[in-house]
Design an enzyme around this catalytic site. Structure first.
Site, PDB file in Angstrom:
ATOM      1  N   SER A 148       0.831  -1.196   0.000  1.00 10.85           N
ATOM      2  CA  SER A 148       0.000   0.000   0.000  1.00 10.85           C
ATOM      3  C   SER A 148       0.873   1.258   0.000  1.00 10.85           C
ATOM      4  CB  SER A 148      -0.935  -0.049   1.211  1.00 10.85           C
ATOM      5  OG  SER A 148      -1.929   0.915   1.125  1.00 10.85           O
ATOM      6  N   ASP A 154      -8.585  -6.790  -4.529  1.00  7.08           N
ATOM      7  CA  ASP A 154      -8.220  -5.454  -4.038  1.00  7.08           C
ATOM      8  C   ASP A 154      -8.751  -4.411  -5.016  1.00  7.08           C
ATOM      9  OD1 ASP A 154      -7.054  -3.140  -3.120  1.00  7.08           O
ATOM     10  OD2 ASP A 154      -5.012  -3.928  -3.065  1.00  7.08           O
ATOM     11  N   HIS A 190      -8.003  -5.188  -0.188  1.00  5.38           N
ATOM     12  CA  HIS A 190      -6.700  -4.540  -0.020  1.00  5.38           C
ATOM     13  C   HIS A 190      -5.925  -5.118   1.177  1.00  5.38           C
ATOM     14  CE1 HIS A 190      -3.685  -1.501  -0.435  1.00  5.38           C
ATOM     15  NE2 HIS A 190      -3.966  -0.917   0.703  1.00  5.38           N
TER      16      HIS A 190
END
EC number: 2.3.1.46
Lengths: 205, 375
Positions: free
Chosen positions: B154, B319, B352
């Site tokens: 991320s 995601d 995610h």
């Protein structure tokens, strides 16, 4: 590495890979479509100083490539090679995968968009044993076509003549052809006696 | 943690930097501190260091547990440890709380030497480029000329890419997991809603809530609830909660009825107690601002021309906040520059958050990549 050393190490490679490797110039760049576990790229990298990437969709094969330290890109060949720039590789290889693709014409065009030359291998449907089985009323099953008609991934089988016709229709210039029956070259009636066909091709001049 | 391959008891340390740091915003920090943890041993050649970058709400506590708090396990403990994919028997692994954080590194809750009060809203906005500078200075302190790898998921993946672009000679491998080369408008929009929740909380006091003895809990809670929804997938929420009711029947009021509400409220409340609102605002801005192609007319391939490292790029099928398409854009830029790169899309249902989860294929891929890094 001397030429003798290279040709000796080629012998230890799977015969179909050895045929392809013999066409690759040392130090060139290669994109191997449907690269499997990365064996060919691993060989080309170690022996011929080839810089390359494999393209795979199977998780099992992607992991095998990464374990070998091979560059591998997860991608579906059916959707083309949009992740790759024009003329970004010396060679784009499609080894024994053409016959299993839906978008056959598209991948041939994509190979020549991305690569300066393309190398394709496929099982020759015109091999006499295949013809014999069809003549006897059955779809062929052999070591090179090991599937039953109902479970085969090979949806676009062709003969040497068929492939060459496709190339002609798409302005694809065949530079070299090699037809093999196991580890022997076939020169006599290749469309009848050849099991595996290899083509190196480029853009029509 | 009872697992035998856990790194075990760890402790955080801090390091002080007196050289002023010029930030991308134009502001200058005269001095600052970074809090960090390390696992494994730095080899005599100092060639086995791996920097792990944290995401929006993460910190330097990446693996192991604290002696005085055995339940506080590092956020990537399943990935890092002896015999784990990032093997601490081979690598010297470093976790740093980013500048601007709220877990010990200098940030909005720190005391500003110039005023003797907490920075609060006066703490400058920091970017991934500013962090990259701090990573280089940190490495200098340890005599690490070049990281064996920098790894992050991320926002951490973006920080890792930034170092590879800003200091290409300082890192050999980069693992970019569930990240993006720039946030999409939709992604920025989510961050804006999160920020608005905090900024409009009456307890925010323009960011100077410390001197008012308050904390914008309601805003931070909403921000986290929204974020949490976007980190999960529709499927994983349906599987975990479905339409299940807490009390079995509808109550015809606005109390918590569905299990998903209960879960989100719990997550929001917990987070609002532990995290600083100013840091949350700042971290979302670091996400929004990350855009290495900006100085190259949006051409990401041109932006990556200065990179030298080998890359591993991973994405997860479920995601949607940092979708596989975004990772493929990164891969394209790396391929265009003929850099070594491997890319895999990992089948996953956790959205995610998948990058934090234990997953056999995911961990095998990271292990394979790490095993091939020479030290």
């Amino acid at each position: 590495m001397t030429t003798t050393e290279i040709s000796r190490s080629v012998l230890t490679l799977r015969p179909d890979f050895a045929t392809i490797a013999a066409w690759i110039k040392p130090g060139s760049s290669v994109l191997d479509l449907g690269c499997g576990d990365g064996t060919l790229l691993h060989y080309l990298g170690n022996k011929l100083d080839v810089r390359g990437y494999g393209v795979e969709i199977s998780a099992h094969n992607i992991l095998a490539c990464m374990q070998k330290g091979i560059n591998v890109i997860h991608s579906d060949l059916e959707s083309g090679l949009s992740g790759f720039e024009n003329a970004s590789f010396d060679y784009v290889i499609l080894s024994q995968t053409l016959q299993a693709m839906k978008n056959t014409e598209n991948i041939i065009q994509e190979i020549l968009r991305v690569g300066k030359e393309g190398i394709v291998s496929f099982p020759n449907f015109g091999y006499w044993k295949n013809r014999l089985q069809v003549a006897a009323g059955h779809m062929p099953v052999s070591s090179n076509l090991p599937y039953q008609w109902y479970d085969t991934p090979n949806i676009h089988l062709c003969t040497l003549h068929d492939f060459e016709q496709l190339c002609q229709q798409h302005q694809v210039n065949i530079l070299e052809r090699r037809v093999m029956n196991h580890d022997k070259k076939v020169a006599f009636f290749p469309n009848f006696f050849g099991i595996l066909a290899f083509y190196r091709f480029g853009h029509a001049a | 943690m009872q697992d035998s391959d856990s790194i075990g008891i760890v402790s955080a340390r801090r390091i002080h930097f007196d050289t002023p740091l010029s930030l991308k915003s134009g502001a200058v920090l005269d001095n600052y501190e970074l809090v960090y943890e390390t696992y494994g041993e730095l080899n005599p050649e100092r060639s086995n260091a791996i920097l792990v970058c944290h995401a929006l709400s993460g910190n330097h506590h990446v693996a192991g547990v604290y002696a005085d708090n055995p339940n506080n396990t590092g956020w990537w403990n399943n990935m890092i440890g002896p015999g784990k994919p990032i093997d601490t028997r081979k690598f010297f692994v470093i976790g740093i709380n980013n500048l601007g954080g709220c877990h010990g590194s200098t940030g909005p809750i720190s005391i500003n030497d110039r005023t003797g009060k907490r920075y609060g809203p006066d703490f400058p906005l920091v970017t991934t480029s500013d962090w990259a500078k701090t990573y280089v200075r940190f490495a200098d302190q340890f005599g690490i000329d070049c990281f064996a790898a920098i790894i992050g998921g991320s926002l951490g993946g973006m920080s890792a890419m930034q170092l590879a672009l800003d200091a290409p000679e300082r890192v050999r491998h980069v693992a970019v997991i569930a990240a993006s080369a720039r946030l999409t408008a939709q992604n920025i929009a989510f961050n804006d809603v999160a920020r608005q929740a905090i900024l409009t909380d009456p307890d925010f006091h323009g960011g100077d809530y410390y001197s008012h003895g308050t904390h914008p809990r309601r805003g931070l809670r909403l921000a986290r609830m929204l974020g949490h929804i976007t980190y999960l997938s529709d499927d994983s929420m349906a599987t975990k909660f479905g339409r299940e009711l807490r009390n079995g029947s509808l109550a015809f009021n606005y109390d918590v009825e569905f299990q998903i509400e209960s879960y989100l409220h719990y997550q929001g409340d917990k987070f609002a107690e532990l995290f600083d609102a100013n840091t949350y605002l700042l971290m979302t801005k670091a996400l929004d601002y990350f855009d290495p192609a900006q100085d190259y007319d949006g051409n990401l391939s041109a932006a990556f021309a200065r990179a030298q490292a080998d890359f591993l790029v991973l994405s997860f099928t479920s995601d949607w906040r940092f979708s596989p398409e975004r990772s493929r854009e990164i891969v394209k830029a790396l391929l265009d520059n003929k850099l070594n790169v491997s890319y895999a899309e990992i089948p996953s249902t956790y959205g995610h958050d998948s990058f934090l989860m234990q997953d056999n294929y995911y961990h095998q891929l990271v292990r394979a990549y790490m095993d091939n890094i020479s030290i």
